[in-house]
Write a protein that holds these residues in place. Structure first.
Motif, PDB file in Angstrom:
ATOM      1  N   TYR A 198     -22.562 -69.972 -11.240  1.00 45.80           N
ATOM      2  CA  TYR A 198     -22.843 -69.358  -9.944  1.00 45.80           C
ATOM      3  C   TYR A 198     -24.329 -69.048  -9.804  1.00 45.80           C
ATOM      4  CZ  TYR A 198     -17.773 -68.625  -9.785  1.00 45.80           C
ATOM      5  OH  TYR A 198     -16.417 -68.799  -9.779  1.00 45.80           O
TER       6      TYR A 198
ATOM      7  N   LEU B 299     -19.262 -63.991  -6.319  1.00 40.81           N
ATOM      8  CA  LEU B 299     -20.477 -64.317  -7.058  1.00 40.81           C
ATOM      9  C   LEU B 299     -21.425 -65.296  -6.343  1.00 40.81           C
ATOM     10  CD1 LEU B 299     -19.303 -64.337 -10.773  1.00 40.81           C
ATOM     11  CD2 LEU B 299     -20.919 -62.782  -9.666  1.00 40.81           C
ATOM     12  N   PRO B 300     -20.942 -66.269  -5.549  1.00 44.37           N
ATOM     13  CA  PRO B 300     -21.919 -67.120  -4.846  1.00 44.37           C
ATOM     14  C   PRO B 300     -22.852 -66.313  -3.937  1.00 44.37           C
ATOM     15  CG  PRO B 300     -19.782 -68.180  -4.868  1.00 44.37           C
ATOM     16  CD  PRO B 300     -19.560 -66.788  -5.397  1.00 44.37           C
TER      17      PRO B 300
ATOM     18  N   MET C  42     -25.135 -63.891  -6.143  1.00 44.34           N
ATOM     19  CA  MET C  42     -26.201 -64.605  -6.835  1.00 44.34           C
ATOM     20  C   MET C  42     -27.262 -65.110  -5.871  1.00 44.34           C
ATOM     21  SD  MET C  42     -25.691 -64.314 -10.007  1.00 44.34           S
ATOM     22  CE  MET C  42     -24.396 -63.900 -11.182  1.00 44.34           C
TER      23      MET C  42
ATOM     24  N   THR D  21     -20.730 -66.437 -15.495  1.00 42.18           N
ATOM     25  CA  THR D  21     -21.635 -66.230 -14.353  1.00 42.18           C
ATOM     26  C   THR D  21     -22.683 -67.332 -14.240  1.00 42.18           C
ATOM     27  OG1 THR D  21     -23.248 -64.928 -15.633  1.00 42.18           O
ATOM     28  CG2 THR D  21     -21.403 -63.727 -14.615  1.00 42.18           C
TER      29      THR D  21
ATOM     30  N   ALA E  23     -14.305 -63.500  -8.658  1.00 40.42           N
ATOM     31  CA  ALA E  23     -15.552 -64.179  -9.010  1.00 40.42           C
ATOM     32  C   ALA E  23     -15.903 -65.301  -8.028  1.00 40.42           C
ATOM     33  CB  ALA E  23     -15.465 -64.728 -10.434  1.00 40.42           C
ATOM     34  N   ALA E  24     -14.935 -66.167  -7.716  1.00 36.34           N
ATOM     35  CA  ALA E  24     -15.232 -67.311  -6.847  1.00 36.34           C
ATOM     36  C   ALA E  24     -15.575 -66.879  -5.433  1.00 36.34           C
ATOM     37  CB  ALA E  24     -14.046 -68.274  -6.837  1.00 36.34           C
TER      38      ALA E  24
ATOM     39  N   THR F 122     -26.384 -72.392  -9.458  1.00 30.86           N
ATOM     40  CA  THR F 122     -26.164 -73.005  -8.143  1.00 30.86           C
ATOM     41  C   THR F 122     -26.955 -72.280  -7.062  1.00 30.86           C
ATOM     42  OG1 THR F 122     -23.954 -73.763  -8.761  1.00 30.86           O
ATOM     43  CG2 THR F 122     -24.428 -73.559  -6.401  1.00 30.86           C
ATOM     44  N   ALA F 123     -27.042 -70.956  -7.187  1.00 29.97           N
ATOM     45  CA  ALA F 123     -27.759 -70.156  -6.193  1.00 29.97           C
ATOM     46  C   ALA F 123     -29.264 -70.162  -6.419  1.00 29.97           C
ATOM     47  CB  ALA F 123     -27.250 -68.713  -6.226  1.00 29.97           C
TER      48      ALA F 123
ATOM     49  N   TRP G  20     -31.222 -67.377 -14.817  1.00 31.47           N
ATOM     50  CA  TRP G  20     -30.122 -66.915 -15.671  1.00 31.47           C
ATOM     51  C   TRP G  20     -30.543 -67.028 -17.122  1.00 31.47           C
ATOM     52  CZ3 TRP G  20     -27.356 -68.918 -19.705  1.00 31.47           C
ATOM     53  CH2 TRP G  20     -26.123 -68.292 -20.032  1.00 31.47           C
TER      54      TRP G  20
END
Length: 427
Positions: free
Chosen positions: A304, A281-282, A285, A301, A277-278, A307-308, A312
């Motif tokens: 991420y 996902l950045p 996304m 999720t 995921a780390a 932040t992007a 969501w």
């Protein structure tokens, strides 16, 4: 109980089916050279009619916008000059493909001297019930001709002008080649009753193929008395495994979701291994945000996505089973491969599922345990397509298990016949 079908509609559909059956007998006798010459003539005729087809399509688009059709459905409906040319080129590609009719599937000579062989033969009359995809009109006609089948088309009302223009061109071109124009038929009247009459014309129609949304397919499967091949609904998943290369995962997820979101092989669900995921996902996304995708995600999720800059919203149980056909995707972080496979198996529509992984054992388990028409390893779900598989135009993607599964092209439009030759043997 369903309301009775109007008798005049039944009579009309049955008459069309009888004419189609007569035409199918002519098609069954054609050589490959004759069929290929006809396909090329049809392609040239479609190209020559581009302006008329685009004009008719404009009428459909105007009605669609006025009635509030979504942008995704309008995209499926649209035929501009380039798309008309692509439709014509699909006919030319079909002409280059091997003719399945007459292929010997298996055979042997028995101890008593009888020679037996199983050969491919046309189905006969194939009904197509589909929605706002006018390219299906030409693909079905071309695949039907090459496989020796007459086709009866019942397209959606949203594409009525386009379908009428295309079928008019195809029938005229067939007649100019000395072929029965009833090899291609369009049910343009009778509304839903015409579709119901087609799917219950057992004995006159040999096979019905629905192509469209879940509601259409469910209706045809449950109401038809003619054999049906179930196609199309695509709740496709991409699972990013713990060992996945991050850049590869970003490319595959982005392409699967955003390349053409309104089609059945677009990804609708994303699962990411907690260990990845780390890393993954950045980037995922960020690309989804840039494409305007709404992420229906779990709490793992959320950070991420926000932040992007991606939109969501909380994922719901209904989202897990939804074929969005839009710039929406459900997204969850899962603990391991077992959790991913379990989730896919609970929510798959049996169309296409993909894994991104560097672990060969994980890939083998995923392909062995996931039950779908196509399972992809380290590739976009968008590749589940007859053209991409090298089959030429497809008539649909079967999500069932009997007779045909996956992209359906020429061989899937045939059945088989046993031919037995002797010299007087008796039993």
């Amino acid at each position: 109980m369903s309301t009775p079908i109007a008798p005049e509609v039944v009579d009309h559909v049955h008459e069309v089916a009888r004419r189609a059956r007569r035409a199918s007998r002519q098609l069954a006798q054609l050589t490959r050279g004759e069929k290929d010459a006809a396909l090329l003539a049809l392609a040239d005729a479609v190209d020559a009619a581009t302006a008329a087809v685009v004009a008719a399509n404009g009428e459909d688009l105007d009605r669609g916008r006025a009635s509030g059709l979504s942008e995704n459905l309008l995209d499926r409906l649209t035929l501009d000059a380039d798309r008309v040319h692509a439709v014509a080129d699909a006919l030319r590609q079909i002409a280059t493909l091997p003719d399945p009719v007459g292929e010997v599937v298996r055979g042997s000579t028995l101890a008593n001297g009888l020679q037996i062989r199983q050969v491919r033969v046309p189905m006969g009359v194939v009904g197509m019930i589909y929605e706002a995809r006018p390219n299906v009109t030409v693909d079905a006609a071309g695949l039907g001709l090459k496989s020796g089948n007459a086709v009866i088309l019942r397209g959606g009302s949203a594409a009525s002008s386009t379908n009428a223009a295309l079928v008019g061109v195809l029938r005229s071109a067939l007649e100019a080649q000395g072929l029965d124009p009833d090899a291609v038929n369009l049910l343009s009247e009778g509304g839903h009753d015409a579709a119901r009459a087609l799917m219950t014309a057992r004995g006159l129609v040999d096979l019905v193929i629905p192509r469209g949304g879940a509601s259409l397919i469910r209706t045809v499967v449950t109401e038809s008395t003619v054999p049906v091949i179930e196609t199309g609904v695509g709740n496709c998943h991409v699972y990013v495994d713990g060992s996945a290369d991050a850049d590869m995962a970003v490319r595959i997820v982005t392409n699967s979701k955003t390349h053409r979101p309104s089609v059945c092989n677009a990804a609708e669900s994303l699962l990411v291994h907690r260990d990845a995921a780390a890393r993954v996902l950045p980037g995922v996304m960020a690309e989804l945000a840039a494409a305007g995708v709404t992420v229906h995600g779990d709490e793992d999720t959320r950070g991420y996505a926000e932040t992007a800059g991606a939109r969501w919203v909380p994922v719901t149980p209904e989202d897990d089973d939804t074929e969005f056909l839009s710039l929406d995707i459900s997204a969850r972080v899962v603990d391991d491969l077992d959790a991913a496979i379990t989730h896919v198996q609970e929510h798959t529509s049996g169309h296409t599922e993909a894994i991104v992984t560097a672990d060969r054992d994980a890939a083998r388990r995923f392909t062995a345990e996931v039950d779908a028409a196509a399972v992809l390893v380290n590739a976009s779900t968008r590749f589940t397509d007859g053209g991409e598989f090298g089959f030429g135009a497809e008539i649909g993607i079967s999500t069932q298990k009997l007779h045909a599964r996956g992209p359906m092209a020429l061989p899937e439009l045939t059945t088989t016949k046993w031919v037995v030759e002797g010299d007087g043997q008796v039993r």
